[in-house]
Design an enzyme around this catalytic site. Structure first.
Site, PDB file in Angstrom:
ATOM      1  N   SER A  40       1.043  -1.130   0.094  1.00 11.14           N
ATOM      2  CA  SER A  40       0.089   0.098   0.092  1.00 11.14           C
ATOM      3  C   SER A  40       0.935   1.282   0.185  1.00 11.14           C
ATOM      4  CB  SER A  40      -0.882   0.074   1.202  1.00 11.14           C
ATOM      5  OG  SER A  40      -0.239  -0.069   2.137  1.00 11.14           O
ATOM      6  N   CYS A  41       2.033   1.210   0.724  1.00 10.47           N
ATOM      7  CA  CYS A  41       3.025   2.287   0.481  1.00 10.47           C
ATOM      8  C   CYS A  41       3.736   2.726  -0.623  1.00 10.47           C
ATOM      9  CB  CYS A  41       3.759   2.439   1.953  1.00 10.47           C
ATOM     10  SG  CYS A  41       5.052   1.159   1.855  1.00 10.47           S
TER      11      CYS A  41
END
Length: 161
Positions: free
Chosen positions: A113-114
């Site tokens: 997600s990052c």
């Protein structure tokens, strides 16, 4: 194994029935860049500790090495472009032996997600992130308004819809 802890002791203020100083632990997550003979291979996010062992596991599972005889040394050091990070694991092959190229490229992209996993170098990660100005907190970190913390989950959920 000589592993450093993935936790950091921090000072904070506890809120509830008033403000008081307290101490707490945070889990640290940092990028680790894998290299073979100085050549960047991949960057992953991990909780620091046992970085050499983690590097060996990654290089073995990805087919860069087949056993310990293909490892001369694994150095964990800082990157040249970002010497303060210290998050580079470099496999140094034994003399007269080079780690062979990976047998086949990945058939899928590695992501999180990052957005860190799947980048080749830490420099690629940092190039996409705006630099924070020094904050008023300890060591120049930003200081958060405590009233913001309980509102963050709802804010994050609304941003994901």
């Amino acid at each position: 194994m000589n592993c450093r802890s993935g936790f950091e002791r921090v000072g904070c203020r506890a809120f509830g029935r008033g403000s008081r100083k307290a101490e707490d632990f945070l889990v640290v997550e940092e990028p680790l860049e894998y290299r073979i003979a100085g050549r960047p291979i991949a960057t992953v996010m991990r909780t620091p500790g046992c970085d050499r062992e983690l590097a060996v596991g990654f290089l073995f599972n990805e087919g860069y090495i087949t056993g310990p005889e293909e490892i001369g040394a694994i150095s964990v050091c800082s990157s040249g472009s970002h010497p303060g990070l210290g998050n580079v694991a470099n496999l140094v092959p034994p003399r007269r032996r080079m780690a062979r190229p990976r047998p086949a490229p990945r058939s899928s992209m590695v992501t999180s997600s990052c957005g860190v996993c799947g980048k080749r170098t830490i420099a690629e990660v940092l190039a996409a992130v705006p630099r924070l100005s020094r904050g008023p907190g300890p060591r120049g970190l930003p200081r958060l308004d405590p009233a913001l913390l309980p509102r963050l989950p709802a804010f994050l959920r609304s941003a994901q819809d």
